[in-house]
Design a protein around this motif. Sequence first.
Motif, PDB file in Angstrom:
ATOM      1  N   VAL A 237      54.495  27.910   4.999  1.00 44.05           N
ATOM      2  CA  VAL A 237      55.123  26.892   5.849  1.00 44.05           C
ATOM      3  C   VAL A 237      55.728  27.534   7.087  1.00 44.05           C
ATOM      4  O   VAL A 237      55.647  27.000   8.196  1.00 44.05           O
TER       5      VAL A 237
ATOM      6  N   TRP B 112      53.077  28.116   9.295  1.00 45.93           N
ATOM      7  CA  TRP B 112      52.259  26.891   9.423  1.00 45.93           C
ATOM      8  C   TRP B 112      50.785  27.288   9.428  1.00 45.93           C
ATOM      9  O   TRP B 112      50.005  26.944  10.308  1.00 45.93           O
TER      10      TRP B 112
ATOM     11  N   ILE C 198      47.326  27.037   7.922  1.00 46.00           N
ATOM     12  CA  ILE C 198      46.446  26.180   7.135  1.00 46.00           C
ATOM     13  C   ILE C 198      45.522  27.009   6.251  1.00 46.00           C
ATOM     14  O   ILE C 198      45.312  26.698   5.072  1.00 46.00           O
TER      15      ILE C 198
ATOM     16  N   THR D 245      46.658  28.329   2.782  1.00 48.28           N
ATOM     17  CA  THR D 245      46.924  27.422   1.653  1.00 48.28           C
ATOM     18  C   THR D 245      46.019  27.733   0.468  1.00 48.28           C
ATOM     19  O   THR D 245      46.319  27.352  -0.664  1.00 48.28           O
TER      20      THR D 245
ATOM     21  N   ASN E 234      49.219  20.406   2.636  1.00 45.89           N
ATOM     22  CA  ASN E 234      48.185  19.730   3.425  1.00 45.89           C
ATOM     23  C   ASN E 234      48.584  18.302   3.778  1.00 45.89           C
ATOM     24  O   ASN E 234      48.316  17.827   4.886  1.00 45.89           O
TER      25      ASN E 234
ATOM     26  N   ASN F  29      51.113  18.563   6.541  1.00 51.88           N
ATOM     27  CA  ASN F  29      50.453  18.912   7.791  1.00 51.88           C
ATOM     28  C   ASN F  29      49.748  17.708   8.406  1.00 51.88           C
ATOM     29  O   ASN F  29      49.764  17.513   9.628  1.00 51.88           O
ATOM     30  N   ASN F  30      49.141  16.873   7.558  1.00 53.18           N
ATOM     31  CA  ASN F  30      48.434  15.699   8.068  1.00 53.18           C
ATOM     32  C   ASN F  30      49.395  14.662   8.640  1.00 53.18           C
ATOM     33  O   ASN F  30      49.063  13.935   9.569  1.00 53.18           O
TER      34      ASN F  30
ATOM     35  N   ASN G  87      52.994  17.357  12.619  1.00 49.95           N
ATOM     36  CA  ASN G  87      52.716  18.718  13.065  1.00 49.95           C
ATOM     37  C   ASN G  87      53.735  19.210  14.082  1.00 49.95           C
ATOM     38  O   ASN G  87      54.036  20.391  14.141  1.00 49.95           O
TER      39      ASN G  87
ATOM     40  N   SER H 135      56.997  21.338  12.915  1.00 56.03           N
ATOM     41  CA  SER H 135      56.726  22.314  11.856  1.00 56.03           C
ATOM     42  C   SER H 135      57.828  23.362  11.726  1.00 56.03           C
ATOM     43  O   SER H 135      58.121  23.845  10.633  1.00 56.03           O
TER      44      SER H 135
END
Length: 457
Positions: free
Chosen positions: A267, A270, A272, A275, A287, A290-291, A294, A297
């Motif tokens: 995190v 950040w 991706i 993950t 996820n 994040n969706n 953003n 963050s």
Amino acid sequence: MLKKQGKDAEFQGLAMVDAIQRLGVEHLFQAEIDAILQRQYMMVPKTHNDTDLHEAALRFRLLRQEGYYVPAERTNRFKAEDGKFKKELTHEIKGLMGLYEASQLSIEGEVILDEAGDYSYQLLHSYMTSLDYPEARAVEHTLKHPHHKSHPKFLAKDFVTNLQGANGWMNELQELAKFDFTMVQSQHQQEILRISEWWKELGLNKELEFARDQPLKWWIWSMTVLTDPSLPEQRIDLVTISFVYMIDDIFDAYGTLDDLTLFTQVVDRWDIAATEQLPDYMGICFNALNNVTNEISFKWASLGNAFLIEAKWFASGDLPNSEEYLKNGNLSLGVNAVLVHLFFLLGQGITKENVELIDANPGIINSTARILRLWDDLGIAKVQRQGCSVESVRKHVHQMISETWKQLNKECLFQNPFSLTFTKACLNVARMVPLMHRYDENYRLPILEEHISSLLH
């Protein structure tokens, strides 16, 4: 009627503003309210000889609530030469109630308002057994729920109940409030449907079975923080507060320290791609987060770091001192992340200046977060190991809450770089905190549940 002028009309204007705000319909009259209070503020220098305590206290409170600075020293005219409040005020029940209400807007160093609060509280409390029932009920309500520190959305019905012999404009205002209530109720029901559908589509309640599944509770925060009916989209978007609870449950109830450290690092960056290194349930949570959002963050990263610090304290048994605990606790409750999210939801552009402003942990956010942290600790008694009794600790924490309210009042009273909507949202968070912590023996919130039921059904 709000636009009338003249000596008699001026006090009536104040009374109408007070009633409008207590009934929760100020969004219908904001321009008129602004005009009245601006006029009243210009009149303040001419009111130094006024002897009506009720009117003076009401003017003081309404002006300060809207950010106008009125010196606390104006209360001195109600004191005798010996420095004590005049004896003729002793039985002015309405005036004393107004004085107690006004004292809730004190800032640090205003000893005279602290004295006014103690003086009015002691007298009003002593009269409780000798007053007739309607008046005693109104006094009790004032002492338990002073307007500035309570949420008007939940107290409007009590205000109507406490009115005696209301007629004329008050009756008309009540009818308008009932009509508005029905309109807003329908709007809120639609918001809940949309949020429930969003939460169902997100699927986290199935993927993370150990975490809280409380979309209604999360919407309650949004609804009480942003009360203006014209902000439905912002209320719905603010329900991303749910991730505060999701991540809190991951740290408190499920994750190992190694997994929590890895999650925090992902995190923090950040990242991706990283993950894939996380356990499935953590990857699903990240996820989804994040969706949904953003832009903020960094604040979610700060929240994760605060959770991790607490997890390390818990794992090692090495408890922090109170200053370290409160500093980290202000972040770990998620208020900072939520209010930063709200700041941009209310239309503040993501400019360099705005990012620097919000990144500096401004006092209005810090004070709000601290109030929530302290109320939370009243229930779980996380204190230094000093052998203190529970009661003495509770008294000390209540005093800290009172002092923090003074800091928040100061942030709201003097000019700040934030919009009025954002400022009031911070106040509403602080007002909601006590309701969110009044658990019964079954760990339910009966008072809050009753309020919400009355709003939705």
